[in-house]
Design a protein around this motif. Structure first.
Motif, PDB file in Angstrom:
ATOM      1  N   UNK C 245       0.740  -1.410  -0.042  1.00 49.92           N
ATOM      2  CA  UNK C 245       0.248  -0.013   0.192  1.00 49.92           C
ATOM      3  C   UNK C 245       0.435   1.309  -0.350  1.00 49.92           C
ATOM      4  N   UNK C 246       0.165   2.378  -0.366  1.00 43.25           N
ATOM      5  CA  UNK C 246       1.145   3.719  -0.711  1.00 43.25           C
ATOM      6  C   UNK C 246       1.568   4.410   1.220  1.00 43.25           C
ATOM      7  N   UNK C 247       2.854   4.468   0.885  1.00 37.94           N
ATOM      8  CA  UNK C 247       3.249   4.818   1.929  1.00 37.94           C
ATOM      9  C   UNK C 247       2.344   6.192   2.990  1.00 37.94           C
ATOM     10  N   UNK C 432      -0.655  -6.761   3.908  1.00 36.25           N
ATOM     11  CA  UNK C 432       0.228  -5.128   4.258  1.00 36.25           C
ATOM     12  C   UNK C 432      -0.883  -3.842   3.998  1.00 36.25           C
ATOM     13  N   UNK C 433      -2.014  -4.861   3.516  1.00 38.58           N
ATOM     14  CA  UNK C 433      -2.999  -3.973   3.670  1.00 38.58           C
ATOM     15  C   UNK C 433      -3.570  -3.163   4.306  1.00 38.58           C
ATOM     16  N   UNK C 434      -4.009  -4.772   5.206  1.00 36.74           N
ATOM     17  CA  UNK C 434      -4.704  -4.030   6.893  1.00 36.74           C
ATOM     18  C   UNK C 434      -3.697  -3.149   7.883  1.00 36.74           C
ATOM     19  N   UNK C 435      -2.310  -3.531   7.403  1.00 35.24           N
ATOM     20  CA  UNK C 435      -1.680  -3.480   9.319  1.00 35.24           C
ATOM     21  C   UNK C 435      -1.290  -1.118   8.271  1.00 35.24           C
ATOM     22  N   UNK C 436      -1.467  -1.287   6.497  1.00 34.15           N
ATOM     23  CA  UNK C 436      -1.618   0.100   7.282  1.00 34.15           C
ATOM     24  C   UNK C 436      -2.321   0.706   7.019  1.00 34.15           C
TER      25      UNK C 436
END
Lengths: 353, 311, 494
Positions: C245-247, C432-436
């Motif tokens: 996901x984008x930073x 990753x998306x969930x963590x973001x």
């Protein structure tokens, strides 16, 4: 394998100690009598001055056996010519009792006394002892080796006969009874019940309608009695193989509000007390604990070369209701088995209240 | 990893029996001091002769335990064997062996085919076979063939024949378990049946053999007992199940399977017997003896800490 | 062709695990099998190694049709499989393991230990392994155990080697050694099937690649003619740069967790670290430099040797994981199976575990079906139903269930050790998306990872740990693997 060593220093009472041992060969209890046709023991007298005796006991599970062993030890302590009395207790395991006997043979005792835990299991070991030239004295319960020196047995069938006759008389030859038996498969129990069956052949109207095994114990006897009485609340009598089971049955009747019915007992202090207190219709066949004492005496007679028959039976008359007071010992507790030869002092130590 | 110096497989297996060997040595010293009679050759031979049946049963139990199984039914098999052997029928002994093998087959079948846990499976057969033994011989008694009595009473060079036979059987079993392919496959199956299977071990056959052997050894123990007692007893085997498991564990064979051997458990039997014998010599009451045995068992078993890799 | 798999299908009950999969393995080549978890790679490998038969289709070894029902048959035909779960027996020696099932015997029929020992030495030397054949395999390192597995195949003169994610548990040096060995096998003319999630190593090692997707053949490429992007696209229908996901563009937010001069047992330290409310911070470093010591100090709160941990401005005083949970910290452990999951229990139960902590023993262990269903949906956990045993799920879905455990409880800080270990690429991007999403919503995330691209792609900040000390901090996204590695290695080896 128990090899409980009891080193008895002997009781050196002034007068006794100086008397020559040979002159003092003790006599068997007169209640023991040779079985018809029994040969006499024909072993030569031992040349030794003092003897080591070995006793292999199956177990001390109940107070009858404890008292029996005490009588044996006490008798041994009276004879200075017995330098050592080894007592091995197998803890109820016949396998261990075989080892115990083998161990006594190996230790070279002068005579082996055995209260067997099985009619057949010990035969090999007993034959071995006999073959080794060691006198073997079988007492209290039976073992059946081909060769042995002396047997002292109660006619356990007589115990059953006494009880069954009593029930037949008191019921007028007619009625249903239940039987509370001892340990399943035990020779004593089998013999006792065989006596019952012998008597009841003559009383076809008395029927044993059910039976249970209470192991001669109070708790198990109570369970068995309870379930039998619930199943058959209308029985007219109870034959009991003795022990603490009759007392348990009496309590079951009382607790369930059932009328007291005739039941057979056994000559033990606890039962005599209940008998007296509850005014039961009962009879008390005697199974003497002085077998222990007689075993020692028999061994001594064999070793000293005094005459003794090979097979001996005891048939003491049962205690009747009007004789209770002659046997009951209110100063001792319930566990005492009446008719002991132990001195008062020893009895108080064992059974003092 | 406490056994830093002993990482090879063979040494680890040998080490597993170490605590019980140490215990028996200590016990022997204590007894020797306490009672001169305890360590007499005759007393020791007597103990051995008395323990032959339990030793045989324990060898079978060990084989099953190595596969991470457990056989509670051995006691009932002992009882059934004495019941059949004392029955006086012409083929009593072969019949007893067949009956025992049938029990083993049923045990293995239930475990392998239906996935029943060994404890439950053998608990069930223990109960059923006990009933069968009581059916065959409701009360103790009967007699065994003459040759069995002769066997039980015979001596060679002062050693009872049963002891010699047991020694031979134990030796063979120990060699088979520690040195043969079968033994290795027992260990493999016990450590991980899945991995052993993938590694090319026919684990089903190994487990089947283990339970058959366990029943067979129980049968041998029963035959020896019947010969010694010259009779049968439907309840005589009752203590053998638990006693054999206790001795196995005491002897360093992990109940989780895969590690151990025959020698340790056999010494375990002798340790328990010598302990009982010694406590009797020291005149300690049976009740205290039971407590002492229980505590010692915990101590001995906890001496084999489960820090072995993967076990 | 050494091995030909033609039109294989396999179904388990109603589930169609494989459909029309074909693959051809040339002698002297390394053939990668790529696919997401659940794509059917493991099923295919198990059919090839004889663990279970295919429902339909044919397998030919050197042109000969074969029918296998047991692993032993495949092994006899020259297929050696190095399974993901090692099948070496830990209680047997190396020699005993090598010869398991085909022991050498003395004339008496006993195992010939001496000859096995000598043979083992010879074979171990061939795979470049200097090991005492008598040593217990349970005492070996994972890499050594793998080598022994390979030696076993070499010993049996296998022609086909199947590797199922062999580098999952290896360090770089060990992996390099494994690759050398695989190249050696290739040079000897063996055929190698190689399963891995790690794209870089496929390019390093493999000659060709077959891609599976949803149990079906999705593509076949020569390694030299393809790119990572193409492979990922074939595998998941998505390109690589979409993996992360984008930073975050805004600031880190106020500090939630602060470690001051923390020293953990066995390491020099100290650790100084602060995490803001909206940050994802990654701990980088060589293997075993104290990263796990740091995460566990925070979660379990065992008194550190020196220093302190401030959580939301207050010192953390708890001792033990229950305290960590009570403080609002969630931990997803490195070893998912051993420390995270209750394998025999259902997915729902595994998620509901998050609700248990802090409850009295007599209180009911509630399994709120709706909340759990919501999390399953939100995280897109793929399963039959929530009552299914969690052991049946793929690694990615198991990892998501662990995430759901903390989401259903609601945590103030999430620690994630190796968030995507053994997780396929599709699930990776979802995780990753969930963590973001969590960090954006104000739940900071602290992760540890062995994979630098993951740290760079996901984290806002990468903190390098060396011997239990924080030795550098790099911004996510723009840092390079080289500069992070340099910091991780420090002056010692550079």
């Amino acid at each position: 394998m128990t090899l409980r060593k009891i080193l008895l220093t002997g009781t050196f009472l002034a007068g006794l100690a100086s008397a020559p041992a040979l002159a003092e060969v003790p006599e068997l209890n007169s209640a023991l009598s040779p079985v018809e046709g029994s040969p006499m023991v024909d072993l030569p007298a031992s040349t030794k001055d003092s003897f080591v005796l070995g006793f292999s006991n199956i177990s001390v599970v109940n107070t009858w056996r404890v008292q029996m062993v005490e009588e044996l030890k006490y008798e041994a302590s009276l004879h200075p010519e017995i330098s050592e009395m080894i007592v091995a207790d197998a803890g109820g395991d016949v396998n261990r009792q075989v080892s115990d006997i083998e161990s006594l043979i190996a230790r070279g005792v002068d005579a082996i006394l055995v209260a067997p835990g099985s009619e057949v299991a010990l035969n090999g070991a007993l034959e071995k002892a006999y073959a080794a030239g060691i006198p073997t004295i079988i007492f209290s319960s039976n073992a059946t080796p081909e060769n042995y020196t002396v047997k002292l047995l109660a006619d356990d069938a007589q115990f059953g006969r006494d009880g069954a006759k009593f029930l037949a008389d008191v019921l007028g030859g007619k009625g249903n009874i239940i039987s509370i038996r001892g340990i399943s498969g035990n020779s004593i129990d089998n013999d006792r019940f065989r006596g019952v069956e012998e008597v009841l052949v003559d009383y076809p109207d008395i029927k044993v309608i059910d039976e249970g095994f209470g192991d001669w114990a109070y708790d198990k006897g109570k369970q068995v009695c309870e379930s039998l009485l619930i199943a058959h609340p209308d029985v007219q009598g109870i034959w009991s193989s003795g022990g603490a089971m009759t007392q348990a049955c009496a309590e079951v009747l009382e607790e369930n509000g059932l009328p007291m019915i005739p039941m057979t007992g056994e000559a033990n202090n606890g039962f005599l007390r209940i008998w007296k207190e509850k005014d039961l219709e009962s009879v008390g066949p005697i199974s003497p604990t002085w077998f222990g004492q007689q075993g020692v005496i028999a061994a001594l007679r064999v070793l000293e070369g005094a005459p003794i028959a090979r097979d001996n039976l005891v048939n003491p008359a049962p205690i009747l209701k009007d004789q209770i007071d002659a046997f009951y010992r209110p100063d001792l507790n319930d566990s005492y088995w009446v008719g002991s030869t132990l001195p008062d002092e020893k009895l108080k130590e064992l059974y003092g209240k | 990893m406490k056994l830093a110096g002993a990482t090879t497989a063979v040494r680890l297996r040998r080490l597993s029996a170490l605590p019980v060997f140490a215990l028996i040595a200590v016990l022997a010293i204590v007894l020797g001091v306490a009672s001169p009679h305890a360590l007499s050759a005759q007393n020791l031979i007597n103990i051995l002769n008395q323990q032959v049946s339990l030793i045989l049963v324990t060898v079978g139990q060990t084989i099953v335990v190595l596969t991470a199984g457990l056989d509670l039914s051995v006691g009932s098999v002992v009882s059934l064997t004495t019941a059949i052997a004392s029955h006086g029928t012409p083929f009593a002994v072969p019949l007893a062996i067949l009956a025992a093998l049938a029990v083993g087959l049923v045990n293995a079948g239930g475990i392998l085919r239906f996935g029943i846990h060994p404890i439950l499976m053998t608990l069930s057969t223990m109960t059923a076979v006990q009933g069968l033994a009581l059916l065959v011989r409701p009360i103790p008694g009967g007699t065994v063939p003459g040759w069995m009595k002769t066997y039980a009473g015979a001596e060679i060079l002062g050693l009872p024949l049963p002891v010699i036979c047991a020694a031979v059987v134990v030796f063979l079993a120990a060699v088979v378990v520690s040195r043969s392919r079968f033994g290795l496959h027992l260990m493999a199956t016990g450590a991980s049946a899945q991995s052993a299977l993938l590694g090319g071990v026919n684990t089903g056959r190994i487990i089947l053999l283990a339970y058959l052997l366990s029943s067979l050894f129980a049968c041998l123990g029963g035959l020896n007992l019947a010969a010694r007692l010259a009779s049968g007893d439907p309840l005589v085997g009752q203590p053998f199940g638990i006693d054999s498991i206790a001795a196995t564990a005491l002897g360093g064979t992990q109940l989780s399977g895969g590690l151990g051997g025959v020698a340790g458990p056999v010494v375990g039997v002798l340790f328990l017997a010598l302990l009982g014998n010694g406590l009797n010599l020291l005149n300690i009451s049976t009740y205290y003896q039971m407590i002492i045995k229980g505590v010692l068992l915990i101590l001995a078993v906890s001496a084999h800490r489960r820090n072995q890799p993967g076990l | 062709m050494l091995l030909e798999v033609v039109d294989i299908a396999k179904s388990f009950g109603s589930v169609q695990a494989l459909r029309g999969v074909s693959l051809a393995l040339k002698p002297g080549s390394v053939h990668a099998v790529l696919g997401e978890n659940g794509a059917g790679k493991s099923t295919l490998m198990k059919i090839i190694s004889g663990v279970f038969p295919a429902s339909s289709g044919t397998i030919r070894v050197e042109g000969q049709m074969v029918h296998w029902n047991r692993a032993e048959q495949a092994r006899a035909a020259g297929v050696s499989t190095i399974f993901q779960e090692f099948i070496l027996l830990p209680n047997l020696s190396v020699a005993e393991n090598l010869f398991l099932g085909r022991e050498l015997r003395t004339p008496l029929g006993l195992v010939d230990r001496q000859r096995q020992r000598e043979e083992s030495r010879r074979i171990l030397a061939r795979v470049g392994l200097d090991l005492d054949p008598d040593v217990l395999t349970g005492r070996l390192r994972v890499a050594e155990q793998q080598m022994v597995e390979i030696a076993k195949g070499v010993m049996r003169d296998a022609r086909i080697f199947v590797f199922d994610e062999p580098t999952a548990a290896l360090g770089d040096r060990e992996a390099a050694r494994l690759f050398d060995l695989i190249r050696q096998l290739r040079a000897e003319g063996k055929g190698i099937l190689y399963i891995s999630h790690r794209l870089p190593e496929l390019f390093e090692l493999c000659d060709e690649v077959t891609v599976l997707k949803d149990g079906q053949f999705a593509g076949h490429f020569a390694m030299q003619e393809t790119t990572a992007t193409e492979l990922v696209t074939t595998m998941v229908g998505r390109t690589l740069d979409q993996l992360f996901p984008p930073h975050r563009t805004g600031g880190p937010g106020e500090t939630v967790l602060e470690l001051r001069d923390l020293r953990t047992t066995g390491f020099a330290g100290p650790v100084n670290l602060a995490i803001g409310r909206h940050e994802i911070v990654g701990l980088a470093g060589l293997e075993g430099q104290g990263q796990i010591g740091i995460t566990r100090s925070i979660f379990e709160g065992h008194a550190p040797e020196t220093g302190e941990i401030l959580f939301e401005g207050l010192p953390l005083g708890h001792a033990g994981p229950a305290g960590g949970v009570a403080a609002g910290i969630g931990l997803i452990p490195e070893d998912r199976k051993a420390e995270g999951l209750f394998l025999p229990l259902s997915v729902a139960r595994n998620i509901a575990v998050g609700l248990l902590s802090g409850k009295g023993l007599a209180q009911p262990a509630s399994v709120p079906a709706e909340d759990i269903a919501a999390q399953i949906q939100r995280l897109r956990i793929r399963l039959r139903d929530a009552a299914q045993a969690i052991s049946e799920l793929s690694g990615g879905n198991q990892q998501k269930a662990l995430l759901a455990r903390w989401l259903v409880r609601g945590v103030k800080l999430l620690i994630c050790e190796e968030p995507t270990r053994g997780v396929d690429i599709g699930a990776k991007s979802e995780i990753y998306a969930i963590l973001r999403e969590l960090a954006d919503s104000g739940v900071p995330v602290l992760i540890t990872s062995r994979e630098l691209p993951e740290l760079i792609g996901l984290c806002d900040r990468i903190v390098v740990v060396r011997d239990g000390a924080t030795v550098g901090s790099f911004p996510g996204g723009t840092s390079t693997e080289e500069e992070i590695m340099a910091a991780a290695i420090g002056g010692q080896r550079a």
